[in-house]
Motif scaffolding. Sequence first.
Motif, PDB file in Angstrom:
ATOM      1  N   GLY A  83       0.818  -1.200   0.000  1.00 10.53           N
ATOM      2  CA  GLY A  83       0.000   0.000   0.000  1.00 10.53           C
ATOM      3  C   GLY A  83       0.852   1.249   0.000  1.00 10.53           C
ATOM      4  N   GLY A  84       0.180   2.407   0.024  1.00  8.68           N
ATOM      5  CA  GLY A  84       0.955   3.632  -0.044  1.00  8.68           C
ATOM      6  C   GLY A  84       0.135   4.861   0.295  1.00  8.68           C
ATOM      7  N   GLY A  85       0.564   6.010  -0.310  1.00 10.35           N
ATOM      8  CA  GLY A  85       1.385   6.129  -1.483  1.00 10.35           C
ATOM      9  C   GLY A  85       0.810   5.373  -2.671  1.00 10.35           C
ATOM     10  N   THR A  86       1.690   5.184  -3.620  1.00  8.80           N
ATOM     11  CA  THR A  86       1.348   4.400  -4.804  1.00  8.80           C
ATOM     12  C   THR A  86       2.457   3.392  -5.066  1.00  8.80           C
ATOM     13  OG1 THR A  86       0.298   6.381  -5.738  1.00  8.80           O
ATOM     14  CG2 THR A  86       0.588   4.510  -7.199  1.00  8.80           C
ATOM     15  N   PRO A  87       2.347   2.187  -4.508  1.00  4.79           N
ATOM     16  CA  PRO A  87       3.408   1.192  -4.709  1.00  4.79           C
ATOM     17  C   PRO A  87       3.615   0.830  -6.174  1.00  4.79           C
ATOM     18  CG  PRO A  87       1.478   0.209  -3.684  1.00  4.79           C
ATOM     19  CD  PRO A  87       1.282   1.684  -3.625  1.00  4.79           C
ATOM     20  N   GLY A  88       2.537   0.933  -6.972  1.00 11.79           N
ATOM     21  CA  GLY A  88       2.660   0.618  -8.388  1.00 11.79           C
ATOM     22  C   GLY A  88       3.503   1.602  -9.158  1.00 11.79           C
ATOM     23  N   ILE A  89       3.972   2.675  -8.496  1.00 10.05           N
ATOM     24  CA  ILE A  89       4.820   3.665  -9.147  1.00 10.05           C
ATOM     25  C   ILE A  89       6.274   3.209  -9.172  1.00 10.05           C
ATOM     26  CG2 ILE A  89       5.641   5.128  -7.265  1.00 10.05           C
ATOM     27  CD1 ILE A  89       3.752   6.405 -10.337  1.00 10.05           C
ATOM     28  N   LEU A  90       6.605   2.179  -8.397  1.00 11.44           N
ATOM     29  CA  LEU A  90       7.956   1.626  -8.421  1.00 11.44           C
ATOM     30  C   LEU A  90       8.197   0.878  -9.727  1.00 11.44           C
ATOM     31  CD1 LEU A  90       8.400   0.218  -4.791  1.00 11.44           C
ATOM     32  CD2 LEU A  90       9.134   2.434  -5.697  1.00 11.44           C
ATOM     33  N   GLN A  91       9.449   0.592  -9.995  1.00  7.93           N
ATOM     34  CA  GLN A  91       9.796  -0.194 -11.170  1.00  7.93           C
ATOM     35  C   GLN A  91       9.556  -1.680 -10.894  1.00  7.93           C
ATOM     36  OE1 GLN A  91      10.732   1.016 -14.264  1.00  7.93           O
ATOM     37  NE2 GLN A  91      10.152   2.979 -13.325  1.00  7.93           N
ATOM     38  N   THR A  92       9.410  -2.438 -11.949  1.00  6.88           N
ATOM     39  CA  THR A  92       9.129  -3.874 -11.836  1.00  6.88           C
ATOM     40  C   THR A  92      10.148  -4.580 -10.952  1.00  6.88           C
ATOM     41  OG1 THR A  92       8.094  -3.921 -14.031  1.00  6.88           O
ATOM     42  CG2 THR A  92       8.856  -6.025 -13.124  1.00  6.88           C
ATOM     43  N   LEU A 126       5.137  -1.148 -15.810  1.00  6.38           N
ATOM     44  CA  LEU A 126       5.241  -2.395 -15.056  1.00  6.38           C
ATOM     45  C   LEU A 126       5.055  -3.623 -15.942  1.00  6.38           C
ATOM     46  CD1 LEU A 126       3.196  -1.575 -11.816  1.00  6.38           C
ATOM     47  CD2 LEU A 126       5.677  -1.828 -12.013  1.00  6.38           C
ATOM     48  N   ASP A 127       5.877  -4.617 -15.711  1.00  8.84           N
ATOM     49  CA  ASP A 127       5.704  -5.919 -16.355  1.00  8.84           C
ATOM     50  C   ASP A 127       4.845  -6.766 -15.413  1.00  8.84           C
ATOM     51  OD1 ASP A 127       5.835  -8.395 -17.545  1.00  8.84           O
ATOM     52  OD2 ASP A 127       8.004  -8.382 -17.845  1.00  8.84           O
ATOM     53  N   LEU A 128       3.532  -6.582 -15.516  1.00  2.31           N
ATOM     54  CA  LEU A 128       2.626  -7.274 -14.605  1.00  2.31           C
ATOM     55  C   LEU A 128       2.629  -8.781 -14.821  1.00  2.31           C
ATOM     56  CD1 LEU A 128      -0.506  -4.926 -14.360  1.00  2.31           C
ATOM     57  CD2 LEU A 128       1.382  -5.198 -12.745  1.00  2.31           C
ATOM     58  N   LYS A 129       2.911  -9.212 -16.044  1.00  2.00           N
ATOM     59  CA  LYS A 129       2.978 -10.656 -16.292  1.00  2.00           C
ATOM     60  C   LYS A 129       4.106 -11.278 -15.481  1.00  2.00           C
ATOM     61  CE  LYS A 129       0.985 -10.732 -20.946  1.00  2.00           C
ATOM     62  NZ  LYS A 129       1.216 -11.057 -22.380  1.00  2.00           N
ATOM     63  N   TYR A 130       5.240 -10.603 -15.434  1.00  2.00           N
ATOM     64  CA  TYR A 130       6.377 -11.089 -14.652  1.00  2.00           C
ATOM     65  C   TYR A 130       6.048 -11.086 -13.160  1.00  2.00           C
ATOM     66  CZ  TYR A 130      11.025 -11.127 -12.505  1.00  2.00           C
ATOM     67  OH  TYR A 130      12.125 -11.426 -11.727  1.00  2.00           O
ATOM     68  N   LEU A 131       5.453  -9.988 -12.685  1.00  2.00           N
ATOM     69  CA  LEU A 131       5.088  -9.903 -11.269  1.00  2.00           C
ATOM     70  C   LEU A 131       4.026 -10.947 -10.911  1.00  2.00           C
ATOM     71  CD1 LEU A 131       4.986  -6.016 -10.797  1.00  2.00           C
ATOM     72  CD2 LEU A 131       6.751  -7.610 -10.006  1.00  2.00           C
ATOM     73  N   HIS A 132       3.143 -11.226 -11.856  1.00  2.00           N
ATOM     74  CA  HIS A 132       2.135 -12.269 -11.635  1.00  2.00           C
ATOM     75  C   HIS A 132       2.802 -13.627 -11.442  1.00  2.00           C
ATOM     76  CE1 HIS A 132      -1.531 -14.492 -11.712  1.00  2.00           C
ATOM     77  NE2 HIS A 132      -1.368 -14.966 -12.938  1.00  2.00           N
ATOM     78  N   LYS A 133       3.844 -13.891 -12.208  1.00  4.09           N
ATOM     79  CA  LYS A 133       4.582 -15.153 -12.058  1.00  4.09           C
ATOM     80  C   LYS A 133       5.250 -15.240 -10.683  1.00  4.09           C
ATOM     81  CE  LYS A 133       5.605 -15.874 -16.976  1.00  4.09           C
ATOM     82  NZ  LYS A 133       6.671 -15.922 -18.011  1.00  4.09           N
ATOM     83  N   LEU A 134       5.594 -14.074 -10.119  1.00  5.97           N
ATOM     84  CA  LEU A 134       6.218 -14.056  -8.797  1.00  5.97           C
ATOM     85  C   LEU A 134       5.200 -14.171  -7.664  1.00  5.97           C
ATOM     86  CD1 LEU A 134       8.964 -11.285  -9.166  1.00  5.97           C
ATOM     87  CD2 LEU A 134       9.245 -13.764  -9.280  1.00  5.97           C
ATOM     88  N   GLY A 135       3.913 -14.078  -8.016  1.00 10.01           N
ATOM     89  CA  GLY A 135       2.880 -14.252  -6.995  1.00 10.01           C
ATOM     90  C   GLY A 135       1.827 -13.168  -6.950  1.00 10.01           C
ATOM     91  N   LEU A 136       2.035 -12.034  -7.638  1.00  4.35           N
ATOM     92  CA  LEU A 136       1.031 -10.979  -7.633  1.00  4.35           C
ATOM     93  C   LEU A 136      -0.267 -11.492  -8.244  1.00  4.35           C
ATOM     94  CD1 LEU A 136       0.231  -7.988  -7.208  1.00  4.35           C
ATOM     95  CD2 LEU A 136       1.095  -7.536  -9.513  1.00  4.35           C
ATOM     96  N   ASN A 137      -1.348 -11.483  -7.474  1.00  5.45           N
ATOM     97  CA  ASN A 137      -2.611 -12.031  -7.987  1.00  5.45           C
ATOM     98  C   ASN A 137      -3.821 -11.150  -7.689  1.00  5.45           C
ATOM     99  OD1 ASN A 137      -2.924 -12.479  -5.226  1.00  5.45           O
ATOM    100  ND2 ASN A 137      -2.513 -14.683  -5.372  1.00  5.45           N
TER     101      ASN A 137
END
Length: 437
Positions: A83-92, A126-137
């Motif tokens: 959470g934040g802030g905007t955590p999605g503003i970080l790089q992949t 953001l490469d959401l596909k990559y983050l999804h593979k790491l567990g982001l769901n």
Amino acid sequence: MKAFQAQSVEHAYIHIPFCRHLCTYCDFCVLPCSDILQTRTSKNAKFIGPYLQALQHEITAVALNWRKQRPDLLKPLKSLYFGGGTPGILQTEELATLISLCREQFGLTDTCELTLELNPCNYQHLDLKYLHKLGLNRVSLGLQTSNLQLLKFLEREHRAEDAVAAVDYIRAAGIDNISLDLIVALPGQDMAAVAADLAFVLNLKPQHVSVYSLILEAGSKLYQLYARSACCQTRTSGADSSVIKALPSLPDEDTEREMVHYVQNTLCQSGFRHYEISNFALTADFESRHNTAVWAARPYFGFGLSAGSYLAGVRRTNTKQIKHYIDAWNVLPSNSADLSEKELYRTAILTEKNTQTEAMEDYFAFALRYLCGVKISDFEKYFACAVPARIKEILDWGCGQNLLQTNEQKSIYYVTEKGQDYLDEISRRLLGCLQEN
């Protein structure tokens, strides 16, 4: 150690205190960085690298300490919330590093709910596909409203069409659990605008919706504007009076409740389950695990600036001073596993050690937000004792006022539709009730 202090820790929150721009209603712990996606040379952006390093050190130190000192209470995480802030503003890669660190230090269950808060106009990097593979769901998207005029007034950076594109992008990455945030009782908002927002939301087909009434928080720009307006109205003249008086009026309390009830009824008629005062999910599987853990008084780790935690019956809140936080966690202590509580929670500025009495009062005050009801048997298991007579008196008072309802055996208590509007009154009666003379 009391039973309520010996609950396993299976949830964690990570605070990312950076945003491209500060919205007018926001009073969260946020550092605006307009160049966060570009050069990162501004004053605040220069904190990003050191902050993320300090954050990793805090996470690692706490994990090492708990693995050695309290291994029986440390379990793989069932939820991890950025959470934040905007955590999605970080790089992949920055997000990937934090996810991987938590997996390494705590472990994540196979079905861990891993949530990322995202703004509808800052996600293409953001490469959401990559983050999804790491567990982001799971993604929580800060829509707030689809009305262009209101978005501008709130100084949101996105437009309605950006939210549509963001949802498509998220789903294309394989993430099928999307939550949308909505705010009602906005300045100048009427029922037609609320209805239009709901239609827009339903058209996006989210799995979860969070709906909040606007609160003018004291630290926000919006609060200051309306405070100045109130002062201006007592003057007979003033250079800024014409500008201040042009502020749109805030809906009154009756209109605000009408808006909230309309939203609740419409979402429920559209197939959503109203499972918490401000939250709706299509099915039980889509209820927010992180938030539910907080309401149910389950322990959780909190990492980063201003983050709160609840561990072994102790509530802590981290400092809001980023320099203090970075300096404190600049280096990972070589003896992390053996640190004292004071050293381990070195950035905590507020520490509240709940007695069993205080924890019992808190339990119902928070858990009644969960509309599926609070079971007496869950309380008894959590505290290894019966519900105190004074708490039962207040629960029964709530039933007599049609604020709560219970079954014939009085084994479970629910908040009624009327009680949802007066839950604060029930909580006020519960908090401190066991310490009354």
